[in-house]
Write a protein that holds these residues in place. Structure first.
Motif, PDB file in Angstrom:
ATOM      1  N   LEU A 127      79.341  63.390  21.720  1.00 15.43           N
ATOM      2  CA  LEU A 127      79.015  64.884  21.125  1.00 15.43           C
ATOM      3  C   LEU A 127      79.522  64.914  19.779  1.00 15.43           C
ATOM      4  CD1 LEU A 127      80.991  67.143  24.122  1.00 15.43           C
ATOM      5  CD2 LEU A 127      78.427  66.317  23.814  1.00 15.43           C
ATOM      6  N   ALA A 128      79.142  63.537  19.060  1.00 10.17           N
ATOM      7  CA  ALA A 128      79.295  63.479  17.587  1.00 10.17           C
ATOM      8  C   ALA A 128      78.529  62.456  17.044  1.00 10.17           C
ATOM      9  CB  ALA A 128      80.886  63.347  17.201  1.00 10.17           C
ATOM     10  N   VAL A 129      78.072  62.746  15.920  1.00 14.46           N
ATOM     11  CA  VAL A 129      77.342  61.559  14.998  1.00 14.46           C
ATOM     12  C   VAL A 129      77.963  61.581  14.031  1.00 14.46           C
ATOM     13  CG1 VAL A 129      75.152  60.926  14.186  1.00 14.46           C
ATOM     14  CG2 VAL A 129      75.053  62.496  15.903  1.00 14.46           C
ATOM     15  N   SER A 130      78.695  60.235  13.637  1.00 13.84           N
ATOM     16  CA  SER A 130      79.531  59.810  12.450  1.00 13.84           C
ATOM     17  C   SER A 130      78.589  59.416  11.425  1.00 13.84           C
ATOM     18  CB  SER A 130      80.477  58.842  12.777  1.00 13.84           C
ATOM     19  OG  SER A 130      79.692  57.583  12.928  1.00 13.84           O
ATOM     20  N   ARG A 131      79.119  59.306  10.029  1.00 16.65           N
ATOM     21  CA  ARG A 131      78.287  58.844   8.929  1.00 16.65           C
ATOM     22  C   ARG A 131      77.898  57.331   9.082  1.00 16.65           C
ATOM     23  NH1 ARG A 131      82.016  61.903   5.301  1.00 16.65           N
ATOM     24  NH2 ARG A 131      80.797  63.390   4.217  1.00 16.65           N
ATOM     25  N   PHE A 132      78.596  56.706   9.728  1.00 14.57           N
ATOM     26  CA  PHE A 132      78.276  55.041  10.155  1.00 14.57           C
ATOM     27  C   PHE A 132      77.081  55.386  10.854  1.00 14.57           C
ATOM     28  CE2 PHE A 132      78.232  51.555  12.986  1.00 14.57           C
ATOM     29  CZ  PHE A 132      78.106  50.567  11.957  1.00 14.57           C
ATOM     30  N   GLU A 133      77.352  56.013  11.975  1.00 11.60           N
ATOM     31  CA  GLU A 133      76.128  56.174  13.152  1.00 11.60           C
ATOM     32  C   GLU A 133      74.530  56.819  12.359  1.00 11.60           C
ATOM     33  OE1 GLU A 133      78.228  56.501  17.335  1.00 11.60           O
ATOM     34  OE2 GLU A 133      78.096  58.503  15.667  1.00 11.60           O
ATOM     35  N   GLY A 134      74.684  57.781  11.332  1.00 14.03           N
ATOM     36  CA  GLY A 134      73.824  58.335  10.840  1.00 14.03           C
ATOM     37  C   GLY A 134      73.168  57.446   9.722  1.00 14.03           C
ATOM     38  N   THR A 135      73.907  56.375   9.190  1.00 13.12           N
ATOM     39  CA  THR A 135      73.569  55.421   8.200  1.00 13.12           C
ATOM     40  C   THR A 135      72.711  54.256   8.866  1.00 13.12           C
ATOM     41  OG1 THR A 135      75.238  55.512   6.697  1.00 13.12           O
ATOM     42  CG2 THR A 135      74.040  53.591   6.558  1.00 13.12           C
ATOM     43  N   LEU A 136      73.169  53.862  10.155  1.00  8.26           N
ATOM     44  CA  LEU A 136      72.543  52.967  11.084  1.00  8.26           C
ATOM     45  C   LEU A 136      71.264  53.630  11.382  1.00  8.26           C
ATOM     46  CD1 LEU A 136      72.691  50.440  12.858  1.00  8.26           C
ATOM     47  CD2 LEU A 136      73.880  51.672  14.699  1.00  8.26           C
ATOM     48  N   LEU A 137      71.143  54.875  11.850  1.00  9.63           N
ATOM     49  CA  LEU A 137      69.749  55.437  12.252  1.00  9.63           C
ATOM     50  C   LEU A 137      68.871  55.513  10.978  1.00  9.63           C
ATOM     51  CD1 LEU A 137      70.940  58.528  14.339  1.00  9.63           C
ATOM     52  CD2 LEU A 137      70.073  56.449  15.176  1.00  9.63           C
ATOM     53  N   ILE A 138      69.287  55.787   9.796  1.00 12.27           N
ATOM     54  CA  ILE A 138      68.295  55.721   8.921  1.00 12.27           C
ATOM     55  C   ILE A 138      67.858  54.342   8.572  1.00 12.27           C
ATOM     56  CG2 ILE A 138      68.305  55.913   6.400  1.00 12.27           C
ATOM     57  CD1 ILE A 138      70.459  58.136   6.441  1.00 12.27           C
ATOM     58  N   GLY A 139      68.608  53.236   8.703  1.00 12.26           N
ATOM     59  CA  GLY A 139      68.362  51.737   8.401  1.00 12.26           C
ATOM     60  C   GLY A 139      67.254  51.546   9.417  1.00 12.26           C
ATOM     61  N   LEU A 140      67.469  51.891  10.903  1.00  9.29           N
ATOM     62  CA  LEU A 140      66.230  51.596  11.673  1.00  9.29           C
ATOM     63  C   LEU A 140      65.086  52.398  11.660  1.00  9.29           C
ATOM     64  CD1 LEU A 140      68.635  51.837  14.838  1.00  9.29           C
ATOM     65  CD2 LEU A 140      67.768  49.768  13.917  1.00  9.29           C
ATOM     66  N   PHE A 141      65.213  53.464  10.981  1.00  2.00           N
ATOM     67  CA  PHE A 141      63.817  54.206  10.662  1.00  2.00           C
ATOM     68  C   PHE A 141      63.267  53.411   9.467  1.00  2.00           C
ATOM     69  CE2 PHE A 141      61.260  57.234   7.871  1.00  2.00           C
ATOM     70  CZ  PHE A 141      60.473  57.623   9.055  1.00  2.00           C
ATOM     71  N   VAL A 142      64.025  52.938   8.538  1.00  2.00           N
ATOM     72  CA  VAL A 142      63.365  52.178   7.323  1.00  2.00           C
ATOM     73  C   VAL A 142      62.787  50.787   7.909  1.00  2.00           C
ATOM     74  CG1 VAL A 142      63.737  51.043   5.254  1.00  2.00           C
ATOM     75  CG2 VAL A 142      64.979  53.101   5.676  1.00  2.00           C
ATOM     76  N   MET A 271      68.119  63.184  11.808  1.00  2.00           N
ATOM     77  CA  MET A 271      69.526  63.139  12.213  1.00  2.00           C
ATOM     78  C   MET A 271      70.252  62.414  11.495  1.00  2.00           C
ATOM     79  SD  MET A 271      70.862  63.502  16.254  1.00  2.00           S
ATOM     80  CE  MET A 271      70.560  62.011  16.603  1.00  2.00           C
ATOM     81  N   GLY A 272      69.756  61.106  11.219  1.00  2.00           N
ATOM     82  CA  GLY A 272      70.513  60.192  10.606  1.00  2.00           C
ATOM     83  C   GLY A 272      70.937  60.517   9.214  1.00  2.00           C
ATOM     84  N   LEU A 273      70.074  61.108   8.306  1.00  2.00           N
ATOM     85  CA  LEU A 273      70.402  61.843   6.938  1.00  2.00           C
ATOM     86  C   LEU A 273      71.437  62.889   7.153  1.00  2.00           C
ATOM     87  CD1 LEU A 273      69.810  61.592   4.112  1.00  2.00           C
ATOM     88  CD2 LEU A 273      67.948  63.182   4.361  1.00  2.00           C
ATOM     89  N   ALA A 274      71.298  63.788   8.163  1.00  2.00           N
ATOM     90  CA  ALA A 274      71.960  64.653   8.209  1.00  2.00           C
ATOM     91  C   ALA A 274      73.546  64.415   8.414  1.00  2.00           C
ATOM     92  CB  ALA A 274      71.669  65.826   9.414  1.00  2.00           C
ATOM     93  N   ALA A 275      73.763  63.384   9.300  1.00  2.00           N
ATOM     94  CA  ALA A 275      75.109  62.827   9.885  1.00  2.00           C
ATOM     95  C   ALA A 275      75.614  62.259   8.572  1.00  2.00           C
ATOM     96  CB  ALA A 275      75.019  61.871  11.047  1.00  2.00           C
ATOM     97  N   PRO A 279      79.191  64.442   8.858  1.00  2.00           N
ATOM     98  CA  PRO A 279      79.151  64.081  10.194  1.00  2.00           C
ATOM     99  C   PRO A 279      78.999  65.345  10.954  1.00  2.00           C
ATOM    100  CG  PRO A 279      80.910  63.285   8.929  1.00  2.00           C
ATOM    101  CD  PRO A 279      80.314  64.119   8.074  1.00  2.00           C
ATOM    102  N   LEU A 280      78.272  64.936  12.228  1.00  2.00           N
ATOM    103  CA  LEU A 280      77.732  66.192  13.153  1.00  2.00           C
ATOM    104  C   LEU A 280      78.811  66.246  14.302  1.00  2.00           C
ATOM    105  CD1 LEU A 280      73.835  65.384  12.790  1.00  2.00           C
ATOM    106  CD2 LEU A 280      75.295  67.491  11.690  1.00  2.00           C
ATOM    107  N   SER A 281      78.956  67.469  14.882  1.00  4.95           N
ATOM    108  CA  SER A 281      79.752  67.531  16.309  1.00  4.95           C
ATOM    109  C   SER A 281      78.931  68.649  16.774  1.00  4.95           C
ATOM    110  CB  SER A 281      81.159  68.102  16.029  1.00  4.95           C
ATOM    111  OG  SER A 281      81.383  69.126  15.188  1.00  4.95           O
TER     112      SER A 281
END
Length: 335
Positions: A127-142, A271-275, A279-281
């Motif tokens: 139930l949360a998305v941290s900055r690290f997880e957001g950055t990881l999602l962005i990297g995967l999209f790139v 969602m990655g950029l937003a986090a 950080p999202l909860s």
């Protein structure tokens, strides 16, 4: 933030939907023309600007909600938009016309759609998305975008049927019609339209988030319900428009590719950029909705995989499921 009762906030949301659509159109049209003048191929433009451009409203609204600490609206918009795109947009498109699918789109992009959905669910499990997880999602999209650019020739849209409107050598990529903004001519037109489109999208997105938050409080429902229904449908307007235009022009692959590409971008990039920004909860409703999104995504890919087309009965079932989801959301708002 606009103050007022639920009726006022609903009115604001409706106006901002129009603002998001107009702003996104100005933005995409101007960027497409600037990219072509810069020497970029239609393939590169199609896999970047055309794929990501319609998701600009989701990006702006989700990031704005994240900055304001409205995690349920931010994530609800992403998840709700993806459900709406798959179930309603593609469902309605298939009711207009049976949509055949290229093998590469099903095998490569279909798997990317399911994988990104499962990854989003895994990230949201706590139930949360941290900055690290957001950055990881962005990297995967790139990385995914880089892969598409390297293998893009495999995803060429099939030739349109005889008599349909096609793109000439000087026309923009499939799925983009810049004819209306072409009528406006003055020095620096595209830069001005780009800035204007971005400003309209940003302003509309900010007003929509504020109105949605106030509407949730006024109606006594969760921000997730508003974010996953009203806001999600509003920000998905460009995807709906692009898909319908593509079908009308006989570019059937574009209508599906636009939705699939937007969904992957929403889950990983948006969602990655937003986090990464904040950080999202979210509340427990997120898991239920991500589970439903996973069911819809797997069912859609399975339907395309088995027959390499989306039939009218299948489209009707998908569209009906989204109408049922909306009915449940409306009952929640009224109850």
């Amino acid at each position: 933030m606009v103050r007022g009762g639920p009726a006022v906030q609903v009115g604001v949301v409706l106006v901002t939907v129009l603002g998001l659509w107009v702003g996104a159109r100005l933005l995409v049209d101007s960027v497409v023309r600037l990219a072509r003048r810069a020497g970029l191929s239609d393939l590169v433009i199609g896999l970047t600007v055309v794929a990501v451009g319609p998701s600009t409203p989701e990006l702006v609204v989700t990031t704005d909600a994240a900055v304001k600490g409205l995690g349920d609206i931010a994530v609800g918009n992403v998840v709700g938009s993806n459900i709406y795109n798959l179930a309603f947009v593609l469902g309605v498109v298939s009711l207009v016309r049976v949509v055949p699918i290229e093998r590469s789109l099903v095998h490569r992009d279909g798997l990317a759609l399911v994988a990104s959905t499962l990854l989003g669910g895994a990230v949201l499990f706590d139930l949360a998305v941290s900055r690290f997880e957001g950055t990881l999602l962005i990297g995967l999209f790139v990385a995914y975008t880089a892969y598409l650019l390297r293998t893009g020739s495999d995803s060429a849209d099939p030739e349109p049927p005889p008599g349909s409107t096609t793109n000439g050598p000087d026309s923009p990529p499939p799925g983009v019609d810049t004819s209306r903004t072409e009528r406006v001519a003055f020095p620096g037109r595209d830069l001005v339209l780009l800035v204007a489109g971005l400003a309209v999208v940003l302003a509309s997105g900010d007003l929509m988030v504020g109105a949605a938050s106030e509407l949730a409080r006024g109606a006594g429902v969760s921000e997730w319900v508003i974010g996953g229904t009203v806001v999600a449908a509003g920000t998905s307007t460009p995807e709906f428009a692009v898909s319908l235009v593509a079908v009308r022009r006989g570019r059937l692959g574009v209508s599906v590719g636009n939705v699939v590409g937007s969904n992957v971008f929403n889950m990983l990039g948006v969602m990655g950029l937003a986090a990464a920004v904040h950080p999202l909860s979210v509340g427990g409703a997120a898991l239920e909705n991500v589970a439903w999104l996973t069911v819809v995504a797997v069912a859609m890919v399975a339907a395309l995989w088995t027959g390499r087309q989306l039939s009218r009965p299948e489209g009707g079932l998908f569209a009906g499921s989204e109408l049922a989801r909306w009915a449940l959301g409306l009952l929640g708002m009224l109850g």
